[in-house]
Design an enzyme around this catalytic site. Structure first.
Site, PDB file in Angstrom:
ATOM      1  N   ASN A 103     -43.838   8.254  12.091  1.00  0.00           N
ATOM      2  CA  ASN A 103     -44.205   9.127  13.516  1.00  0.00           C
ATOM      3  C   ASN A 103     -42.833  10.122  13.819  1.00  0.00           C
ATOM      4  OD1 ASN A 103     -46.472   8.014  14.257  1.00  0.00           O
ATOM      5  ND2 ASN A 103     -45.831   6.390  15.110  1.00  0.00           N
ATOM      6  N   GLU A 142     -44.551   0.102   7.504  1.00  0.00           N
ATOM      7  CA  GLU A 142     -42.982   0.196   7.724  1.00  0.00           C
ATOM      8  C   GLU A 142     -42.533  -1.114   7.808  1.00  0.00           C
ATOM      9  OE1 GLU A 142     -42.767   4.628   9.878  1.00  0.00           O
ATOM     10  OE2 GLU A 142     -43.419   3.250  11.026  1.00  0.00           O
ATOM     11  N   HIS A 192     -45.005  -2.575  10.767  1.00  0.00           N
ATOM     12  CA  HIS A 192     -46.075  -1.620  11.298  1.00  0.00           C
ATOM     13  C   HIS A 192     -47.094  -1.016  10.512  1.00  0.00           C
ATOM     14  CE1 HIS A 192     -46.520   2.520  13.067  1.00  0.00           C
ATOM     15  NE2 HIS A 192     -47.403   1.905  13.484  1.00  0.00           N
ATOM     16  N   SER A 250     -45.854   0.353  17.151  1.00  0.00           N
ATOM     17  CA  SER A 250     -45.627   1.613  16.541  1.00  0.00           C
ATOM     18  C   SER A 250     -44.610   2.606  17.237  1.00  0.00           C
ATOM     19  CB  SER A 250     -47.023   2.342  16.814  1.00  0.00           C
ATOM     20  OG  SER A 250     -47.229   2.732  18.251  1.00  0.00           O
TER      21      SER A 250
END
Length: 506
Positions: free
Chosen positions: A192, A154, A142, A121
């Site tokens: 993120n 992802e 991910h 991550s």
């Protein structure tokens, strides 16, 4: 590299590994699960059996589906048994040296055409692959927790990753029922990274004493439609997780002001006020249930003989909405160039505070109350007086805008209110990501909606709200505060000047 992906190895029988296994076996892939801890993979099998049985009970899948899915799962006790795999996904601890060592070990086991994927991550795919003999087959894949429900993955291209692998894993994601989003190997990837703006700007607003925790959460949920307020979200995630991520992204981008963390979360981390897990964070919790904090209003709505309002707006849609509202309330709008001494001066401003608005318009700050028109006016009205605004004017404005089934909140002076600041930062950061070609616009929008639950993708949100409004907020805050975190993205500026959609990409 063009082989079909039928045999998938998963290393790590934790919550992420089990989630990846579930969607893979349900899509009829043959999955080989390995965990270095003895019996961990066998326990994962039992957990999956329980999970799938519940889906049968809820009529989500049939008994035949359950049996077929479990037949697709093979528990392996020796990592050497992964030699058969077309793809191996590691979902182990987030430590670079351990992941690097595993990738080197796998290279000696699997075929040269086998794809090696990391569910990291936060770590660089390029760095994970750095010690591999074939770094071109190492890729990021991910997923998000819980994997079966979070329908986005992802697909991360390291510096050496073969583009064909990105195509293959994107197609595999679709077959497993997930939306693939392609991204460059950059800190935070898409989700993120894009999520940094929401919490960090809310923390800055709180640190400036613009509004309370409860007021900020309420405004952002009611006005902009976020499912959770930023402080509710920080409490849910836990500051032991959130603060290090904020600090990591900030440092990975070499102290870029957009990502600047806040001393508040550092202090709370030291003081063990981490959120739900410790019973107290921004809110207190009893048996995991949030204890509401009552909003104590600084002013009360009182009936006043307010007959006229001098109205200043910057956009036609705001003028129409406010004019209609005032007329329906029986309030006369003073159309003269300057207000009378008894008028409530109502300003629908963008980016500046009440003081600067009053100076810009050349009006008496003692009569000024600003109103935020950026979000959902029917659900939430945010009012902002100046330091000199007469209490009777604030009370009159409260009386005017208080309505059943809506919230009216008076905040302290702030450049750009609450909703304006937060949304402008969300949109601007996503525009910067598009400018840097971290991902295409379509994938940025999809990733944020699916991964963060925002009501709109961040770039499309700018078009929905009005890109000119977003730009004005940023330009004014930037020029007044001189804080580089608010500088408008070139992507945003050019599309405003050319009157193009923010989604326009070439």
């Amino acid at each position: 590299m063009d082989r079909l992906i039928n045999n998938i190895g998963v290393i790590g029988a934790g919550i992420m590994g089990i989630g990846i296994v579930q969607i893979a076996i349900q899509s009829n892939r043959q999955v080989y699960l390995y965990d270095a801890q003895q019996d961990a993979a066998k326990k994962a099998y039992d957990k999956l059996n329980t999970t799938l049985s519940r889906l049968v009970e809820k009529n989500k899948i049939s008994q035949t589906d359950l049996e077929q899915s479990l037949a697709n799962l093979h528990i392996v006790e020796n990592i050497q048994e992964l030699h058969i795999c077309d793809l191996v996904i590691e979902a182990i601890i987030e430590k670079l040296d351990i992941k690097q060592s595993l990738m080197k070990q796998l290279e000696a086991i699997v075929r040269p055409e086998c794809i090696l994927a990391s569910n990291t991550s936060s770590l660089s795919i390029t760095e994970i692959a750095a010690q591999c003999q074939q770094p071109d087959r190492v890729v990021g894949y991910h997923f998000f927790n819980p994997v079966p429900l979070m329908k986005v993955v992802e697909v991360i291209q390291g510096l050496h990753t073969n583009t064909k692998i990105i195509d293959q894993l994107s197609e595999l994601a679709r077959k497993m029922g997930h939306r693939p989003v392609r991204t460059k190997d950059t800190p935070g990837f898409i989700i993120n990274h894009a999520g940094r703006a929401y919490g960090t700007e809310a923390l800055k607003i709180l640190s400036e004493n613009v509004a309370s925790v409860t007021e900020i959460d309420l405004i952002l949920k009611k006005s902009l439609g976020f499912k959770m307020g930023p402080f509710e979200l920080l409490d849910l995630t836990g500051l032991d997780v959130s603060h290090p991520v904020m600090l990591s992204i900030y440092n990975q981008y070499y102290q870029e002001p957009r990502y600047r963390p806040n001393v508040l979360t550092q202090q709370m981390l030291i003081g063990k006020k981490l959120g739900r897990k410790t019973g107290e964070g921004f809110y207190k919790y009893i048996d995991q249930a949030k204890q509401e904090i009552a909003i104590i209003p600084k002013y009360s709505a009182h009936r006043h003989d307010l007959k006229t309002v001098w109205l200043s707006t910057e956009f036609d849609d705001d003028h129409k909405k406010l004019s209609t509202y005032l007329t329906q309330k029986g309030i006369q709008i003073n159309l003269n160039a300057q207000p009378n001494n008894e008028d409530l001066i109502l300003i629908a401003n963008y980016g500046d505070d009440a003081t600067h608005s009053a100076q810009r318009l050349g009006v008496n700050p003692e009569q000024v109350v600003c109103i935020d028109m950026l979000g959902n006016f029917e659900q939430c009205r945010t009012l902002m007086p100046s330091l000199l605004t007469q209490p009777k004017m604030i009370e009159a404005a409260l009386d005017l805008f208080n309505q059943p089934n809506s919230e009216t909140i008076v905040i302290e002076e702030s450049l750009g209110f609450v909703s304006q600041r937060v949304l402008a930062m969300v949109v601007n950061l996503a525009c910067d990501m598009a400018q840097q070609k971290i991902a295409i616009v379509e994938d940025i929008n999809a990733a944020v909606k699916l991964g963060l639950g925002y009501p709109f993708g961040p770039i499309e949100w700018g078009d929905v709200i009005g890109k000119e409004k977003i730009l004005k907020v940023l330009e004014r805050i930037s020029s007044i505060s001189h804080d580089p975190r608010y500088r408008p993205s070139p992507w945003l500026q050019r599309r405003c000047k050319l009157n193009l959609s923010l989604n326009y990409q070439r």
